[in-house]
Design a protein around this motif. Structure first.
Motif, PDB file in Angstrom:
ATOM      1  N   ASP A  67      -9.216  12.634   3.763  1.00 33.02           N
ATOM      2  CA  ASP A  67     -10.375  12.703   4.343  1.00 33.02           C
ATOM      3  C   ASP A  67     -11.258  11.167   4.110  1.00 33.02           C
ATOM      4  N   THR A  68      -9.703  10.572   2.963  1.00 34.53           N
ATOM      5  CA  THR A  68     -10.586   8.928   3.022  1.00 34.53           C
ATOM      6  C   THR A  68      -9.194   7.907   3.145  1.00 34.53           C
ATOM      7  N   ALA A  69      -9.618   6.622   3.711  1.00 29.25           N
ATOM      8  CA  ALA A  69      -8.979   5.358   3.650  1.00 29.25           C
ATOM      9  C   ALA A  69      -8.896   4.467   4.079  1.00 29.25           C
ATOM     10  N   ILE A  70      -8.806   3.334   3.759  1.00 26.52           N
ATOM     11  CA  ILE A  70      -8.180   1.996   4.026  1.00 26.52           C
ATOM     12  C   ILE A  70      -7.153   1.981   5.349  1.00 26.52           C
ATOM     13  N   VAL A  71      -8.433   1.277   6.386  1.00 28.03           N
ATOM     14  CA  VAL A  71      -7.934   0.623   7.416  1.00 28.03           C
ATOM     15  C   VAL A  71      -7.828  -1.012   7.169  1.00 28.03           C
ATOM     16  N   LEU A  72      -5.626  -0.981   7.404  1.00 23.09           N
ATOM     17  CA  LEU A  72      -5.761  -1.937   7.272  1.00 23.09           C
ATOM     18  C   LEU A  72      -6.385  -3.401   8.349  1.00 23.09           C
ATOM     19  N   MET A 126      -0.972  -7.564  17.336  1.00 23.23           N
ATOM     20  CA  MET A 126      -2.094  -6.849  15.948  1.00 23.23           C
ATOM     21  C   MET A 126      -1.159  -6.150  15.554  1.00 23.23           C
ATOM     22  N   ARG A 127      -1.906  -5.633  14.449  1.00 25.65           N
ATOM     23  CA  ARG A 127      -1.305  -4.168  14.247  1.00 25.65           C
ATOM     24  C   ARG A 127      -2.672  -3.888  12.959  1.00 25.65           C
ATOM     25  N   TRP A 128      -3.162  -2.204  13.020  1.00 25.30           N
ATOM     26  CA  TRP A 128      -4.203  -1.756  12.688  1.00 25.30           C
ATOM     27  C   TRP A 128      -3.196  -0.539  11.778  1.00 25.30           C
ATOM     28  N   ILE A 129      -3.488  -0.637   9.702  1.00 30.19           N
ATOM     29  CA  ILE A 129      -2.691   0.209   9.462  1.00 30.19           C
ATOM     30  C   ILE A 129      -3.473   1.021   8.514  1.00 30.19           C
ATOM     31  N   THR A 130      -3.961   2.651   9.228  1.00 33.01           N
ATOM     32  CA  THR A 130      -4.969   3.402   7.985  1.00 33.01           C
ATOM     33  C   THR A 130      -3.534   4.326   7.033  1.00 33.01           C
ATOM     34  N   VAL A 131      -3.938   3.852   5.709  1.00 33.73           N
ATOM     35  CA  VAL A 131      -3.692   4.301   4.734  1.00 33.73           C
ATOM     36  C   VAL A 131      -4.191   4.834   3.422  1.00 33.73           C
ATOM     37  N   GLY A 132      -3.784   5.622   2.405  1.00 35.86           N
ATOM     38  CA  GLY A 132      -4.735   6.455   1.681  1.00 35.86           C
ATOM     39  C   GLY A 132      -3.923   7.334   0.755  1.00 35.86           C
ATOM     40  N   PRO A 133      -4.338   8.238  -0.106  1.00 37.15           N
ATOM     41  CA  PRO A 133      -3.988   8.656  -1.350  1.00 37.15           C
ATOM     42  C   PRO A 133      -3.900  10.181  -0.524  1.00 37.15           C
ATOM     43  N   ALA A 134      -2.583  10.454  -0.868  1.00 31.90           N
ATOM     44  CA  ALA A 134      -1.901  12.061  -0.299  1.00 31.90           C
ATOM     45  C   ALA A 134      -2.557  13.076  -0.606  1.00 31.90           C
ATOM     46  N   TYR A 148       0.982  -0.973  -0.034  1.00 37.60           N
ATOM     47  CA  TYR A 148      -0.064   0.181   0.337  1.00 37.60           C
ATOM     48  C   TYR A 148       0.984   1.483  -0.345  1.00 37.60           C
ATOM     49  N   ARG A 149       2.402   1.302   0.683  1.00 34.06           N
ATOM     50  CA  ARG A 149       3.179   2.126   0.938  1.00 34.06           C
ATOM     51  C   ARG A 149       3.643   2.551  -0.061  1.00 34.06           C
ATOM     52  N   ASP A 150       4.171   1.395  -1.076  1.00 36.64           N
ATOM     53  CA  ASP A 150       5.662   1.713  -1.689  1.00 36.64           C
ATOM     54  C   ASP A 150       4.734   1.572  -3.109  1.00 36.64           C
ATOM     55  N   ALA A 151       4.052   0.000  -3.567  1.00 34.70           N
ATOM     56  CA  ALA A 151       3.888  -0.190  -3.958  1.00 34.70           C
ATOM     57  C   ALA A 151       2.597   1.011  -5.174  1.00 34.70           C
ATOM     58  N   LEU A 152       1.277   1.047  -4.305  1.00 34.05           N
ATOM     59  CA  LEU A 152       0.420   1.739  -4.518  1.00 34.05           C
ATOM     60  C   LEU A 152       0.530   3.592  -4.455  1.00 34.05           C
ATOM     61  N   GLY A 153       1.653   3.902  -3.556  1.00 33.46           N
ATOM     62  CA  GLY A 153       1.902   4.836  -3.016  1.00 33.46           C
ATOM     63  C   GLY A 153       1.509   5.486  -1.904  1.00 33.46           C
ATOM     64  N   PHE A 154       0.613   5.274  -0.866  1.00 31.02           N
ATOM     65  CA  PHE A 154      -0.540   5.910  -0.177  1.00 31.02           C
ATOM     66  C   PHE A 154       0.847   5.836   0.922  1.00 31.02           C
ATOM     67  N   GLU A 155      -0.425   7.178   1.576  1.00 30.66           N
ATOM     68  CA  GLU A 155       0.836   7.391   2.777  1.00 30.66           C
ATOM     69  C   GLU A 155      -0.107   6.806   4.033  1.00 30.66           C
ATOM     70  N   VAL A 156       0.589   6.593   5.071  1.00 32.71           N
ATOM     71  CA  VAL A 156       0.498   6.009   5.937  1.00 32.71           C
ATOM     72  C   VAL A 156       0.301   6.683   6.877  1.00 32.71           C
ATOM     73  N   ARG A 157      -0.590   6.748   7.744  1.00 33.39           N
ATOM     74  CA  ARG A 157      -2.129   7.307   8.409  1.00 33.39           C
ATOM     75  C   ARG A 157      -1.651   6.931  10.180  1.00 33.39           C
ATOM     76  N   LEU A 158      -2.167   6.089  10.179  1.00 28.15           N
ATOM     77  CA  LEU A 158      -2.235   5.506  11.220  1.00 28.15           C
ATOM     78  C   LEU A 158      -1.490   4.213  11.175  1.00 28.15           C
ATOM     79  N   ASP A 159      -0.346   3.619  12.475  1.00 27.82           N
ATOM     80  CA  ASP A 159       0.121   2.443  12.871  1.00 27.82           C
ATOM     81  C   ASP A 159      -0.049   1.634  13.858  1.00 27.82           C
ATOM     82  N   VAL A 160      -0.422   1.010  13.928  1.00 28.83           N
ATOM     83  CA  VAL A 160      -1.897   0.971  15.823  1.00 28.83           C
ATOM     84  C   VAL A 160      -1.640  -0.433  15.941  1.00 28.83           C
ATOM     85  N   GLY A 161      -0.848  -0.627  17.117  1.00 27.38           N
ATOM     86  CA  GLY A 161      -0.525  -1.842  17.462  1.00 27.38           C
ATOM     87  C   GLY A 161      -1.362  -2.283  19.198  1.00 27.38           C
TER      88      GLY A 161
END
Length: 139
Positions: A54-59, A42-50, A25-38
């Motif tokens: 206001d729009t995000a994908i929560v992994l 377990m980890r919840w990672i929030t990414v989205g287009p820079a 998501y970060r390196d191939a798609l180029g999304f920014e990492v907004r949150l990385d919570v452990g």
């Protein structure tokens, strides 16, 4: 009837490997990492287009809801392994350039770019957890 003022804020996709998900998501798609919570292991990672703050994908770790039974966890794991559990559609103004970038990054290609009968050109890849990612361009 008046329309409600609603926007998509977050979508959720399961992940099985945080580092592989970040690489996708970060390196191939180029999304920014907004949150990385452990929490525990377990980890919840929030990414989205820079340009869409206001729009995000929560992994999310799969099947962590305490209301999910062991049988349901097994089915979710099987569906994820087959790539049939979750999907998301992304849009781009240049689907062929996006495909070339992702192919060069070594992502799992499901379908090369094609013109669809319904007016889109698109391709499909899978993320490291097996989620289907379709990338489309309007004709």
């Amino acid at each position: 009837m008046t329309s409600m003022d609603l926007k998509i804020s977050s979508s959720f996709l399961p992940h099985t490997d945080p580092d592989a998900s970040l690489a996708f998501y970060r390196d191939a798609l180029g999304f920014e990492v907004r949150l990385d919570v452990g929490y525990e292991n377990m980890r919840w990672i929030t990414v989205g287009p820079a340009d869409q703050p206001d729009t995000a994908i929560v992994l999310t770790p799969p099947a962590v809801d305490p209301g999910i039974s062991d049988e349901e966890r097994r089915v979710i794991a099987e569906m994820m392994a087959k790539g049939t559990f979750a999907a998301i559609v992304l849009a781009t103004p240049d689907v062929d350039a996006a495909f070339e970038r992702l192919q060069a990054a070594g992502v799992d290609i499901v379908q090369e770019p094609i013109d669809q009968d319904y007016g889109l050109r698109d391709f499909a890849v899978r993320d490291p957890a097996g989620n289907l990612i379709r990338v489309q361009q309007r004709a």
